[in-house]
Design an enzyme around this catalytic site. Structure first.
Site, short mmCIF file in Angstrom:
data_model
loop_
_atom_site.label_atom_id
_atom_site.label_comp_id
_atom_site.label_asym_id
_atom_site.label_seq_id
_atom_site.Cartn_x
_atom_site.Cartn_y
_atom_site.Cartn_z
N LYS B 83 40.46 43.70 40.08
CA LYS B 83 39.87 42.77 39.13
C LYS B 83 40.98 42.33 38.17
CE LYS B 83 35.98 42.47 35.85
NZ LYS B 83 34.85 43.21 35.24
N SER B 158 30.38 40.95 35.62
CA SER B 158 31.59 40.15 35.57
C SER B 158 32.54 40.39 36.74
CB SER B 158 32.33 40.44 34.26
OG SER B 158 32.80 41.78 34.25
N SER B 182 28.72 45.42 34.87
CA SER B 182 29.64 44.48 35.53
C SER B 182 30.15 44.90 36.89
CB SER B 182 30.82 44.17 34.62
OG SER B 182 30.47 43.19 33.68
#
Lengths: 113, 491, 481
Positions: B83, B158, B182
């Protein structure tokens, strides 16, 4: 001044009866947070922030009389490190990310103290 | 040349490890095939912000040369994507923000460092909601990620890029971070496995902070077994993080075979209240029945303050974020406004231009709840409610080993569907936020479909019970094949 | 000070702790490096990096707390103080707010009239220092140097118990000597290791309520603190007398103009939005550890003064001067131990000649050009009457100039005192013969002329004759008609 938690009546909001935010309040918050908001986004920000504040307002009704505030999920103490210098000079590599440097200084528009 | 036609991308990470170890295929062969998918499917889904193809191929070549070495790590020659809020030395780390569009970290995050040390090869950095603030990946400066199951839909957020990349069989595993759901919510919305460990289990060093008391790194994979393998590498004490815990890391893989017999599973009454989609509820109940059929004991438990978790979170997280993001001022790194009039102008414009709308809203919410006159009513009150919510979990875990329920109230929703009202978006995280507030581990595994879209089952445990969650998930995956379903066009 | 007005002063002292590395990072705290070479990623507030607390700052803060009879908090908490300023990289300062590590201490100071006064120390908390702004030489820009960012500070906050600039300076000097005794700070005011802000207000004599205060900043020497407070007190009194009102504000002391003026950059109302730092956990201190630390504390100024008076029978004033710095007192004690001369003589030399020489060259006692052992050698020659006190001063200067030890100088310059009675007799005889008129006058009752004869003998001997013997012999010979 150790008691910063005072009621700020000048801001136009009474914490006992919280209502949505005014434009002036949003302007003040944006200034505290150093955020420039474009003209066209301002009304949207006021509306959405008000919505959020109204939403989180339901916390007021929670029965928290004797409850201790929980600042952190870990129930342990701060660990300490030995007083040893472990870092060396990496200024030039680090400053590659900076917008404006001269003679090793980070530059900002002139500040008058 | 037989490998060229083999469906290597469909393998799990564990299977890839076996394939490399046995000489069935090389790391170079594997990595190059996956990189092809990164550039094709990955681009279509907008799952990546940066691709590190050259470095990955070089690393794979090195790995193949060292194949006979005795010192091969657990992830020797295997692919990973990160990420884009894990700092990676020499590779830009954007956090999905214009603010860090050109930011290159001079150091590696501990998570990145540990995975690399175990032999993992980074293929790229995944798209995400800006600074991890969002539940749909639509707040990314680099555009939304598309859900591999239906490209008109959001993959959740996210960690949407990580989830989409794993669901689309681009890579078998990706790192993610979870502040309010997330990792788990996008895992649910893409039919993947996502685990958020106990707060303090994985180092936060090098993970760009959103809300420091809630943030925790984890992984998104397709199997619980792969998650166990990766978590074992990532977890552990780090002296560079004061909130890292000195607690031994068990062998999660070895623990996967623990049977479900006698496992006490708590079902939360409030989870099935109005708000949960009926089809999702049905899939969750079916999954619970599967667990029960294997000897798990279902018990009802109560989380009376569940409804307060979202408003609590939306005070605590913005408060911490408003402070954490103050460092982005245009001076030392990050976006700097052109030709500032004065210092105030430099600050306000660099931040005004560098941050997107949702990040600004959260910073302002946080600034407001901490400001003079409102601190007690909002921030302090939220901390007290946080205590109540944690207490609810403590009481529940006195009775049960695991709490099982839905991960998200609905399946994946259309891009653009929830962007008008922040509260509708925030309520997506109602089932996941509690684990962050309490600092306990949570996991989402695919448990079926509602229509053509995957549904996630969430497992939550007491502090440091990742092993139990992983074992429970693994046993479930031995009995079901939801995790083997592949989105069309990604086979 | 204007009659009828009372001054109320509280001091906030920022004391840099003498650690090797910073409070939350492993960067060096050494002073004087090139800009930003000692600012590591943590000091710069880089994305993703986290603070870890230096154990030494905890120990040092607790030592201070024990030295001022304060409570050491078993649990203290770091908080973030949020504000934007270019020398504050993270946009917040990590400090302590609601639960400081040290609270409720006190210090007794001696006032000019000899009385003792208790000054309350409300709290002392740990925090990180900010960087420095450079406004010169960079055109339309201000340059930011973050080497100092993250240097550990102990902020020591007094109660508003001080009633004059003189009291404020006395208190400040005593805190300064305590932190140096404890070895927790170098106390260097030029380098900014020991800084002070003063909260100053005035009120009519007898009024209970406090007046509105101004916060004075940039007070970087004891002299400036006194002058700044005096200026501010006069300003406030005159303002009120003229019908005006004191505004609560931050004012900067301008030493060149000897005035205070409002600080522009602090005009905006601050809302620091303190909250507990979620990157750090509560600092917990074991009472047993505190007990052990208490036993390890060095002797502090008050106790040392009492002991010097008792052990060496020094005058109280002299002892007070000697304990002003631990190094000065140590020098004295080393000297007293090494010389056969009486301790009071040793004290006189340290306070007199030695301090004068140090002041003249702007040196600390640590950098004295004459060691205690060397000075003892000189005092011994006075004590055994090899040289007179007057000659000794000449020897001292030669030693200071690097011409060698006392004996070496005395030999080289031939300064040994003439104590041989027959030699003195001969010179006295010669002087008497050479000045018949004065001899006659003396014998006719002009006793004061004895000084003239002593002077003549000294002139003949280059000052080396033992003055007491000269006096004695002269009186005897002049009396013999």
């Amino acid at each position: 001044m150790l008691t910063h938690v005072t009621l700020d009546t000048s801001a136009g909001t009474n914490p006992e009866n919280l209502v949505s935010l005014t434009k002036d309040q949003v302007q003040h918050i944006a200034m505290l947070a150093r955020l420039q908001l474009a003209e066209q986004e301002f009304d949207d920000v006021v509306a959405k922030l008000s919505r959020i504040v109204d939403f989180v307002d339901q916390l007021q009704a929670a029965p928290t009389g004797n409850v201790l505030p929980m600042a952190h999920p870990l129930q342990q103490k701060q660990r300490l490190r030995a007083d040893v210098v472990t870092e060396s000079d990496e200024r030039d590599a680090i400053q590659a990310n900076a917008g404006l440097v001269r003679d090793g200084f980070y530059l900002v528009p002139k500040v008058i103290e | 040349m037989g490998g060229q036609s083999r469906n290597l991308h469909g393998l799990s990470l564990t299977a890839m490890a076996r394939g490399i170890a046995s000489g069935d295929f090389t790391s170079t062969e594997l990595i190059s095939k996956l990189l092809q998918r990164v550039t094709t499917i990955g681009s279509e889904l907008n799952a990546f912000i940066s691709v590190t193809a050259d470095a990955a191929m070089a690393a794979a070549a090195l790995a193949d040369k060292a194949r006979k070495s005795a010192r091969r790590g657990r992830l020797f020659g295997l692919p990973i994507v990160h990420k884009d809020l894990f700092c990676t030395r020499g590779v830009r780390t954007t956090c999905g923000s214009r603010m860090l569009e050109n930011f290159v970290s001079p150091y590696d995050a501990t998570v990145v460092e540990r995975l690399a040390a175990a032999g993992a090869i980074m293929l790229g950095k995944t798209n995400m909601d800006e600074f991890a603030m969002g539940s749909s990946n639509e707040t990314s400066y680099f555009g939304p990620v598309h859900n591999p199951w239906d490209r008109a839909l959001s993959p959740g957020g996210s960690s949407g890029g990580s989830a989409a990349a794993v669901a689309a069989r681009i890579v078998p595993a990706a790192t993610g971070t979870d502040t309010g759901g997330s990792i788990r919510q996008p895992a649910a919305l893409t039919g993947t496995v996502g685990i958020k460990p106990t707060y303090g289990r994985v180092s936060r060093h090098g993970m760009v902070a959103f809300a420091s008391s809630l943030d925790q790194a984890g992984v998104i994979t397709r199997t619980a077994e792969d998650a166990a393998l990766l978590l074992g590498v990532m977890a552990g004490f780090d002296p560079r993080d004061s909130t890292s815990v000195e607690h031994p890391v068990p062998d999660y893989v070895a623990g996967l075979d623990a049977p479900l017999t006698g496992l006490k599973i708590g079902i939360v009454r409030q989870h099935f209240d109005a708000g949960l989609d009926a089809e999702c509820a049905a899939r969750v109940r079916e999954a619970l029945a599967v667990l029960e059929s294997q000897g798990a004991i279902l018990t009802e438990v109560d989380l009376p303050n569940l409804d307060l978790s979202v408003p609590t979170y939306y005070v605590v997280a913005p408060a911490e974020c408003s402070s954490n993001l103050s460092r982005f001022d245009g001076v030392r790194f990050g976006h700097r406004a052109a030709d500032p009039r004065d210092l105030m102008d430099l600050y306000c414009r660099s931040r005004g231009e560098g941050f997107g709308a949702e990040v600004k809203r959260r910073i302002m919410t946080g600034t407001y709840v901490l400001s003079a006159g409102y601190f007690d009513a909002y921030y302090l009150q939220a901390q007290k409610v946080r205590q109540l919510i944690s207490e609810d979990f403590r009481k529940a875990f006195a009775k049960v080993d695991v709490i099982a329920g839905p991960t998200a109230p609905t399946t994946a929703f259309a891009l653009g569907a929830k962007t008008d009202d922040p509260i509708t978006m925030y309520l997506n995280d109602i089932y996941t936020i509690g684990a962050n507030l309490a600092g306990i581990p949570g996991m989402s595994i695919p448990c079926g479909f509602a229509g053509h879209l995957p549904v996630g089952l969430q497992l939550v445990g007491a502090h440091f019970t990742e092993q139990r969650l992983l074992a429970c998930a693994h046993q479930y995956q031995q009995l079901t094949d939801w995790h083997e379903r592949v989105p069309e066009a990604c086979a | 000070m204007k009659a009828g007005w009372e001054v109320v002063i509280g001091l906030e002292i920022h004391c840099q702790l003498a650690t090797r590395s910073k409070i939350f990072s492993g960067a060096s705290t050494a002073y004087g490096a090139e800009p930003n070479v000692q600012a590591c990623l943590i000091d710069l507030g880089y994305p993703g990096v986290l603070p870890v607390l230096n154990e030494e700052v905890v120990r040092m803060a607790c030592m201070f707390g024990l030295a001022v009879n304060a409570t050491i908090a078993p649990r203290s908490v770091f908080a973030r103080k949020n504000y934007f300023y270019p020398d504050l990289p993270k946009g917040y300062q990590i400090s302590q707010y609601e639960l400081p590590i040290v609270a409720n201490g006190e210090l007794k100071i001696r006032l000019e009239d000899g009385s003792e006064k208790r000054i309350g120390i409300v709290r002392a908390h740990l925090e990180e220092d900010a960087g420095k702004s450079v406004h010169e030489g960079l055109g339309q820009y201000t340059g930011i140097d973050l080497n100092r960012a993250g240097t550990p500070l102990l902020e020591i906050v007094s109660a508003p118990d001080l009633r004059s600039s003189a009291e404020a300076v006395t208190y400040l000097r005593r805190i300064h000597s305590i932190v140096r005794y404890l070895g927790i700070s170098d106390g260097n005011m030029q380098e900014g290791s020991f800084r002070c802000d003063a909260n100053v207000s005035v009120r009519p004599q007898g009024q209970k309520a406090l007046g509105t205060r101004a916060e004075l900043k940039n007070l970087n020497s004891f002299r400036f603190i006194e002058k700044a407070i005096n200026f501010e007190v006069n300003r406030q009194v005159e303002l009120i007398v003229d019908g005006g009102k004191v505004v609560q504000e931050t004012r900067l002391y301008d030493a060149a103009r000897d005035e205070t003026r409002p600080m522009r950059s602090k005009e905006e109302a601050n809302d620091y939005r303190y909250f507990p730092d979620p990157d750090l956990l509560p600092v917990e201190i074991d009472p047993a550890w505190v007990q052990a630390l208490r036993k390890s504390l060095p002797e502090l100024p008050d106790a040392k003064k009492e002991r010097l008076i008792r052990q060496y029978r020094l005058r109280s004033d002299d002892a007070e001067i000697l304990v002003g710095s631990r190094a000065l007192a140590d020098y004295f004690e080393a000297l007293a131990a090494a010389t056969a001369a009486p301790p009071q003589t040793a004290a006189n030399w340290v306070i007199g000649e030695l301090s004068a020489a140090l002041n003249r060259e702007g040196l600390d006692i640590e950098h004295s050009k004459i060691s205690a052992a060397e000075l003892a050698g000189l005092l011994d020659r006075i004590n055994d009457q090899s040289i007179s006190g007057k000659i000794a001063k000449e020897v001292f200067e030669a030693m200071w100039a690097g011409e060698g030890g006392a004996d070496q100088v005395i030999r080289a310059k031939g300064l040994t005192q003439i104590t041989d009675n027959s030699a003195i007799e001969a010179i006295v005889q010669a002087v008497i013969q050479a000045h018949p008129a004065q001899v006659a006058d003396y014998r006719n009752g002009k006793d004061k002329l004895i000084g003239f004869f002593v002077g003549q003998v000294m002139k003949q001997t280059g000052g080396k004759a033992n003055p007491e013997q000269v006096n004695e012999v002269l009186k005897k010979r002049l009396a013999q008609a």
